[in-house]
Design an enzyme around this catalytic site. Structure first.
Site, short mmCIF file in Angstrom:
data_model
loop_
_atom_site.label_atom_id
_atom_site.label_comp_id
_atom_site.label_asym_id
_atom_site.label_seq_id
_atom_site.Cartn_x
_atom_site.Cartn_y
_atom_site.Cartn_z
N SER A 7 -10.45 -11.41 -4.00
CA SER A 7 -10.32 -12.42 -2.96
C SER A 7 -9.80 -13.71 -3.55
CB SER A 7 -11.70 -12.67 -2.30
OG SER A 7 -11.66 -13.79 -1.43
N TYR A 20 -21.05 -14.18 -1.63
CA TYR A 20 -19.76 -13.48 -1.65
C TYR A 20 -18.84 -14.05 -2.73
CZ TYR A 20 -15.22 -11.76 -0.01
OH TYR A 20 -13.98 -11.17 0.06
#
Length: 336
Positions: A143, A156
């Site tokens: 990400s 996350y």
């Protein structure tokens, strides 16, 4: 349907919804047989039906990637039923939308177990089978937030950062031993997936990806391109490139900018749709497909990912352009 493996066998975790579902469709369309590891039986059955409709072999295995033994048992089943695993994609994730101090220890650990240790467990199971054969490819779905954390997603962001460090260490070990197994990281931008329908959140506003938002098919095409031609790192979408480079060269500005914009940017007062139950601990019943509810905001393409797909053509054009420039320069010198 033919049982002939045109491309090989791919395994993808979290492949029944969101980016994983879009990637399954892309891989099957390119000739891969695909095994999907996920928790929800409904999504698994629907995904396997799509693989078979594309003319490829499919298999769905219900497994929680936080359970290392269950992941390894699934890998053993794949090898028994499909033969060797050629491609393994670690994609499964989960999380919360909440300030760090408002996130319970249990929720934080669960998000870490799935998003980070799920990658560790999948990589271990894949390499146990690929290393002895001296071939194979593991792709980690990363990400942009692995390079710059944002508020409300500490678990996350921490997990995605950890994936990079873990993967670098494993790559160094494989290189030390001269083992020709490829490992890639593909870092994603904000995607319009069902994750924002079932993420655990206590906010009144509906969670959303931080704009600009891309459709999951944009990421899926990039993953399939890396499967076709392995490369160590890939940044998907210009926002990802901007975030990575901004962090490297303007870190203090990024601190200020994200503190100012990323909190409200993850909440959408415009969407009043009720959220699905949170999938942090249990799968949500039903087949939820690839896309979320933000079609009105999501982009279906990216110049940067188009360039990834056509990099051989662009490289050739670059070589040709350099040759033309060199010849032109030589002729100019002769005329002097």
């Amino acid at each position: 349907m033919s049982d002939t493996n045109a491309r090989g066998t791919a395994v993808i975790t979290g492949g029944s919804a969101g980016l994983g579902r879009a990637t399954v469709r892309e891989l099957a369309g390119r000739g891969w047989d695909v095994v999907v590891l996920a928790r929800g039986e409904d999504g698994l059955a629907a995904t396997v039906a799509e693989i078979e409709a594309a003319g490829r072999r499919g298999l769905g295995i219900s497994v929680d990637v936080a359970d290392a033994k269950a992941v390894d048992a699934a890998a053993a089943r794949v090898e028994e039923e499909f033969g060797g695993i050629d491609l393994w994609i670690n994609n499964a994730m989960t999380g919360t939308i909440s300030p760090f101090l408002d996130t319970t220890e249990e929720d934080f650990e669960r998000a870490t177990d799935v998003t980070y240790l799920g990658v560790v467990n999948g990589t271990r199971s894949a390499l146990r089978r690929m290393v002895p054969r001296g071939r194979g490819h593991v792709i980690q779905i990363g990400s942009a937030l692995a390079h710059r954390g944002i508020p409300l997603q500490a678990a996350y962001c921490g997990a995605k950062h950890a994936i990079h460090g873990f993967t670098d260490a494993v790559i160094a070990e494989l290189s030390h031993d001269g083992i020709p197994v490829a490992i890639s990281i593909v870092d994603m931008p904000a995607l319009n997936t069902v994750q924002f329908n079932w993420v655990k959140s206590d906010f009144a506003e509906h969670p959303q990806p931080v704009p600009p938002i891309f459709q999951p098919e944009v990421g899926a095409r990039a993953v399939a391109d890396v499967a076709d031609t392995p490369r160590r790192r890939t940044w998907v979408g210009l926002p990802t490139v901007g975030l990575v480079l901004g962090t490297r060269f303007a870190g203090r500005f990024m601190d200020w900018y994200l503190a100012k914009t990323a909190w409200s940017g993850q909440l959408s007062p415009d969407h009043t749709d009720p959220q699905l139950p949170a999938n942090l601990y249990e799968p949500v019943a039903g087949d939820h497909g690839a896309r979320g509810i933000f079609d009105d905001k999501a982009k279906s393409g990216s110049i940067q990912t188009w360039a990834i797909h056509h990099r051989r053509l662009l490289a050739g054009a670059g070589v040709a352009g350099s040759a033309v420039a060199a010849i032109g320069g030589a002729l100019a010198l002769r005329r002097r």
